[in-house]
Design a protein around this motif. Structure first.
Motif, PDB file in Angstrom:
ATOM      1  N   SER A   1       0.855  -1.189   0.000  1.00  0.00           N
ATOM      2  CA  SER A   1       0.000   0.000   0.000  1.00  0.00           C
ATOM      3  C   SER A   1       0.888   1.236   0.000  1.00  0.00           C
ATOM      4  O   SER A   1       0.918   2.018   0.953  1.00  0.00           O
ATOM      5  CB  SER A   1      -0.932  -0.022   1.214  1.00  0.00           C
ATOM      6  N   LEU A   2       1.615   1.427  -1.073  1.00  0.00           N
ATOM      7  CA  LEU A   2       2.585   2.503  -1.211  1.00  0.00           C
ATOM      8  C   LEU A   2       2.746   2.819  -2.691  1.00  0.00           C
ATOM      9  O   LEU A   2       2.314   2.049  -3.548  1.00  0.00           O
ATOM     10  CB  LEU A   2       3.928   2.091  -0.595  1.00  0.00           C
ATOM     11  N   SER A   3       3.363   3.954  -2.990  1.00  0.00           N
ATOM     12  CA  SER A   3       3.556   4.295  -4.401  1.00  0.00           C
ATOM     13  C   SER A   3       4.678   5.294  -4.579  1.00  0.00           C
ATOM     14  O   SER A   3       5.101   5.964  -3.639  1.00  0.00           O
ATOM     15  CB  SER A   3       2.257   4.850  -4.995  1.00  0.00           C
ATOM     16  N   GLY A   4       5.140   5.388  -5.802  1.00  0.00           N
ATOM     17  CA  GLY A   4       6.222   6.292  -6.153  1.00  0.00           C
ATOM     18  C   GLY A   4       6.468   6.256  -7.648  1.00  0.00           C
ATOM     19  O   GLY A   4       5.646   5.759  -8.416  1.00  0.00           O
ATOM     20  N   PRO A   5       7.626   6.755  -8.102  1.00  0.00           N
ATOM     21  CA  PRO A   5       7.919   6.804  -9.530  1.00  0.00           C
ATOM     22  C   PRO A   5       8.373   5.452 -10.077  1.00  0.00           C
ATOM     23  O   PRO A   5       8.691   4.519  -9.328  1.00  0.00           O
ATOM     24  CB  PRO A   5       9.065   7.823  -9.624  1.00  0.00           C
ATOM     25  N   HIS A   6       8.423   5.372 -11.393  1.00  0.00           N
ATOM     26  CA  HIS A   6       9.004   4.193 -12.048  1.00  0.00           C
ATOM     27  C   HIS A   6      10.471   4.086 -11.677  1.00  0.00           C
ATOM     28  O   HIS A   6      11.191   5.081 -11.631  1.00  0.00           O
ATOM     29  CB  HIS A   6       8.852   4.307 -13.560  1.00  0.00           C
TER      30      HIS A   6
ATOM     31  N   SER B   1      -3.559   4.062  15.526  1.00  0.00           N
ATOM     32  CA  SER B   1      -2.158   3.711  15.786  1.00  0.00           C
ATOM     33  C   SER B   1      -1.891   3.238  17.208  1.00  0.00           C
ATOM     34  O   SER B   1      -0.976   2.454  17.438  1.00  0.00           O
ATOM     35  CB  SER B   1      -1.256   4.910  15.479  1.00  0.00           C
ATOM     36  N   ILE B   2      -2.684   3.699  18.188  1.00  0.00           N
ATOM     37  CA  ILE B   2      -2.416   3.356  19.583  1.00  0.00           C
ATOM     38  C   ILE B   2      -3.442   2.381  20.139  1.00  0.00           C
ATOM     39  O   ILE B   2      -3.110   1.336  20.684  1.00  0.00           O
ATOM     40  CB  ILE B   2      -2.373   4.631  20.450  1.00  0.00           C
ATOM     41  N   ASP B   3      -4.723   2.706  20.002  1.00  0.00           N
ATOM     42  CA  ASP B   3      -5.768   1.877  20.581  1.00  0.00           C
ATOM     43  C   ASP B   3      -7.054   2.138  19.813  1.00  0.00           C
ATOM     44  O   ASP B   3      -7.228   3.179  19.181  1.00  0.00           O
ATOM     45  CB  ASP B   3      -5.957   2.225  22.063  1.00  0.00           C
ATOM     46  N   GLY B   4      -7.979   1.176  19.870  1.00  0.00           N
ATOM     47  CA  GLY B   4      -9.266   1.374  19.230  1.00  0.00           C
ATOM     48  C   GLY B   4      -9.156   1.397  17.720  1.00  0.00           C
ATOM     49  O   GLY B   4      -8.226   0.870  17.123  1.00  0.00           O
ATOM     50  N   GLY B   5     -10.142   2.029  17.077  1.00  0.00           N
ATOM     51  CA  GLY B   5     -10.148   2.069  15.628  1.00  0.00           C
ATOM     52  C   GLY B   5     -10.795   3.338  15.117  1.00  0.00           C
ATOM     53  O   GLY B   5     -11.330   4.153  15.883  1.00  0.00           O
ATOM     54  N   ARG B   6     -10.721   3.513  13.817  1.00  0.00           N
ATOM     55  CA  ARG B   6     -11.356   4.646  13.166  1.00  0.00           C
ATOM     56  C   ARG B   6     -11.481   4.348  11.687  1.00  0.00           C
ATOM     57  O   ARG B   6     -10.790   3.468  11.158  1.00  0.00           O
ATOM     58  CB  ARG B   6     -10.569   5.929  13.391  1.00  0.00           C
ATOM     59  N   PRO B   7     -12.348   5.058  10.965  1.00  0.00           N
ATOM     60  CA  PRO B   7     -12.486   4.821   9.534  1.00  0.00           C
ATOM     61  C   PRO B   7     -11.316   5.410   8.763  1.00  0.00           C
ATOM     62  O   PRO B   7     -10.814   6.479   9.103  1.00  0.00           O
ATOM     63  CB  PRO B   7     -13.799   5.536   9.186  1.00  0.00           C
ATOM     64  N   ARG B   8     -10.872   4.713   7.743  1.00  0.00           N
ATOM     65  CA  ARG B   8      -9.779   5.188   6.904  1.00  0.00           C
ATOM     66  C   ARG B   8     -10.222   5.159   5.451  1.00  0.00           C
ATOM     67  O   ARG B   8     -11.002   4.301   5.039  1.00  0.00           O
ATOM     68  CB  ARG B   8      -8.536   4.309   7.081  1.00  0.00           C
ATOM     69  N   THR B   9      -9.690   6.088   4.679  1.00  0.00           N
ATOM     70  CA  THR B   9     -10.057   6.195   3.280  1.00  0.00           C
ATOM     71  C   THR B   9      -8.806   6.281   2.424  1.00  0.00           C
ATOM     72  O   THR B   9      -7.850   6.958   2.769  1.00  0.00           O
ATOM     73  CB  THR B   9     -10.941   7.439   3.042  1.00  0.00           C
ATOM     74  N   GLY B  10      -8.828   5.590   1.290  1.00  0.00           N
ATOM     75  CA  GLY B  10      -7.710   5.609   0.358  1.00  0.00           C
ATOM     76  C   GLY B  10      -7.518   4.248  -0.277  1.00  0.00           C
ATOM     77  O   GLY B  10      -8.009   3.226   0.227  1.00  0.00           O
ATOM     78  N   THR B  11      -6.794   4.218  -1.369  1.00  0.00           N
ATOM     79  CA  THR B  11      -6.546   2.936  -2.039  1.00  0.00           C
ATOM     80  C   THR B  11      -5.669   2.019  -1.189  1.00  0.00           C
ATOM     81  O   THR B  11      -5.659   0.813  -1.396  1.00  0.00           O
ATOM     82  CB  THR B  11      -5.912   3.150  -3.420  1.00  0.00           C
ATOM     83  N   SER B  12      -4.962   2.589  -0.207  1.00  0.00           N
ATOM     84  CA  SER B  12      -4.187   1.777   0.738  1.00  0.00           C
ATOM     85  C   SER B  12      -5.055   0.742   1.420  1.00  0.00           C
ATOM     86  O   SER B  12      -4.598  -0.359   1.732  1.00  0.00           O
ATOM     87  CB  SER B  12      -3.586   2.654   1.836  1.00  0.00           C
ATOM     88  N   PHE B  13      -6.314   1.118   1.695  1.00  0.00           N
ATOM     89  CA  PHE B  13      -7.185   0.257   2.486  1.00  0.00           C
ATOM     90  C   PHE B  13      -8.118  -0.569   1.603  1.00  0.00           C
ATOM     91  O   PHE B  13      -8.866  -1.402   2.106  1.00  0.00           O
ATOM     92  CB  PHE B  13      -7.940   1.118   3.498  1.00  0.00           C
ATOM     93  N   ALA B  14      -8.040  -0.345   0.291  1.00  0.00           N
ATOM     94  CA  ALA B  14      -8.732  -1.220  -0.656  1.00  0.00           C
ATOM     95  C   ALA B  14      -7.856  -2.419  -0.992  1.00  0.00           C
ATOM     96  O   ALA B  14      -8.349  -3.548  -1.126  1.00  0.00           O
ATOM     97  CB  ALA B  14      -9.087  -0.445  -1.928  1.00  0.00           C
TER      98      ALA B  14
END
Length: 468
Positions: A318-323, A399-412
């Motif tokens: 779940s990361l990206s950069g140049p060729h 990052s520490i405890d519990g959860g939350r909604p996240r958005t982005g292609t990282s989570f797809a």
């Protein structure tokens, strides 16, 4: 694999065979007179939730225009220049905006190379190159070498000289890859309710998933992970950090969220997609002086090589950069090992250029949609897109405890990674390419008929994924 992919997950398991200053701390490269190309940083896939929710549309973000104060007639209303009275409409003066901060896309004054023999490295040293780091790679059977270039030599001239130093050598810049962390804002779904987003594709409930298992270990290349998060307690998780101890550790938000989405405890506040999965996570990132997380291509290649040597069945990136030529060669060698590779398509917008490694044909490129199968407005589009999966308002670990909604292609991307891991377990005789085809063939074709640049082959459908 990319031209053959056509993914959903329906019948997945039941099919019986079918020169800047953004330099990481601890990196001091030699000063050069090179002029470096700068672009907007290459992001890997996560806007951190941002201001997006499940209602994200298909277009880019809306833009608003600001109207300037205009005088009526020739009356002077204060401000501006009194002589404007004799010129009619007051003169518009453009406000000066500070120049945007531009980040380098590669380590200044540095190259990386594959395939250099010892004699070539020695000759390059005599020419003023300095080997700053080197490591043997199992995939290529050669070393990856990090080189500082001679003072006064341009990067392109240095690259050509290094590439010609040994027959078959490959040399390129040491590009940066980044996860894209954005501001956290409340979302309409509220705490816990976003977990329901996965039901849109029929992801099995925990009790129904007992017959569904992942094949072998799953590889994950990401930022640092918080192993003490309650969602990861007792999970079979091995974390490998590549950077030296003196280099600041990367942030834990992104890596923890992706790891928990894949394998979080079912009885935690951030349950994962897989039960009893084994994760081998490589932290290839480091914190820069500007508090950003970056991964050098040198470390990214080493991370992929490490996971291939550990016998993973699939690698999630779940990361990206140049060729980058070394990265391209590495993912090609991984594909020859029959290892599936899944990558987020990126969040630079529908008109952005393709980002890597997702755009390499050996990988499954995953874009993001909401629960109504509308494309995430910042998701990349293009002919390289293979499949879409849920990526807006996805509930996972903080990052520490519990959860939350996240958005982005990282989570797809983890949805597809989990699906192919299950497919491999239920169809062990199928090759990685055949599993990719199977995923594509079972996708919900929600866009233009066949493969299209918005959804690829369609949206992952997991309704039949874990049927025994």
């Amino acid at each position: 694999m990319k031209r053959l992919l056509r993914l959903t997950a329906a019948s997945l398991c039941g099919l019986a065979v079918a020169n800047g200053d953004l330099v990481p701390s601890g990196i001091t490269g030699a000063a050069t007179t090179n002029s470096f190309a700068f672009i907007t940083p290459a992001h890997a896939d996560d806007d951190g939730g941002g201001d997006d929710d499940d209602g994200g549309g298909s277009g880019g973000g809306s833009s608003s225009s600001r109207s300037s104060d205009r005088g009526s007639g020739g009356a002077w209303r204060g401000g501006g220049n009194l002589f404007d009275l004799f010129r009619g409409t007051p003169e518009k003066r453009a406000a000066r905006r500070p120049a945007p901060v531009r980040k380098p896309i590669h380590v200044p004054g540095e190259l990386i190379a594959l395939g250099l023999d010892e004699a070539a490295i020695q000759r390059l040293g005599e020419r003023g190159f300095t080997a700053r780091a080197r490591q043997s790679l199992g995939l290529s059977g050669s070393e990856i070498v990090k080189l500082s270039i001679p003072s006064g030599m341009t990067l392109e001239a240095a690259r050509q000289e290094v590439a010609s130093a040994s027959p078959g050598a490959v040399a390129d810049l040491n590009h940066y890859f980044e996860p894209n962390e954005g501001a956290t804002q409340p979302t309409p779904c509220g705490e816990g309710r976003c977990a329901l987003v996965r039901t849109a594709i029929g992801w099995p409930e925990p009790d129904a998933a007992k017959a569904c298992a992942a094949a072998g270990p799953i590889g994950l290349i990401d930022t640092a992970i918080n192993p003490d998060h309650p969602a990861l307690q007792g999970v079979d998780l091995e974390i490998v950090r590549l950077a030296a101890d003196e280099v600041p550790e990367s942030g834990r938000q992104h890596g923890t969220a992706v790891a928990a989405l894949l394998a979080g405890r079912q009885d935690s506040r951030a349950p994962g997609l897989l039960r009893n999965a084994r994760l081998i996570a490589v932290d290839a990132f480091q914190k820069t002086k500007r508090d950003a997380d970056v991964a050098e291509t040198y470390d990214l290649v080493r991370a992929i090589d490490l996971l291939a040597a550990r016998g993973v069945t699939v690698i999630n990136m779940s990361l990206s950069g140049p060729h980058n030529q070394l990265l391209e060669k590495t993912v090609g060698l991984v594909a020859e090992r029959n290892i599936l590779q899944v990558a987020a398509a990126g969040n630079d917008g529908p008109r952005a250029k393709p980002v890597y490694p997702a755009a390499y044909p050996e990988l499954i490129a995953v874009t993001a949609v909401d629960r109504n199968f509308r494309p995430y407005r910042r998701a990349a589009q293009g002919e390289h897109i293979d499949v879409a999966a849920l990526g807006t308002g996805v509930w996972t670990a903080a990052s520490i405890d519990g959860g939350r909604p996240r958005t982005g292609t990282s989570f797809a991307a983890p949805f597809v990674t989990a699906a192919v891991a299950i497919l491999r377990a239920s169809n062990p005789s199928l090759s990685a390419e055949e599993i990719g085809k199977l995923v594509a063939q079972t996708a919900d074709d929600v866009g233009a008929p066949g493969k299209d640049p918005v959804f690829g082959w369609g949206v992952l459908n997991a309704r039949e994924l874990c049927r025994s």
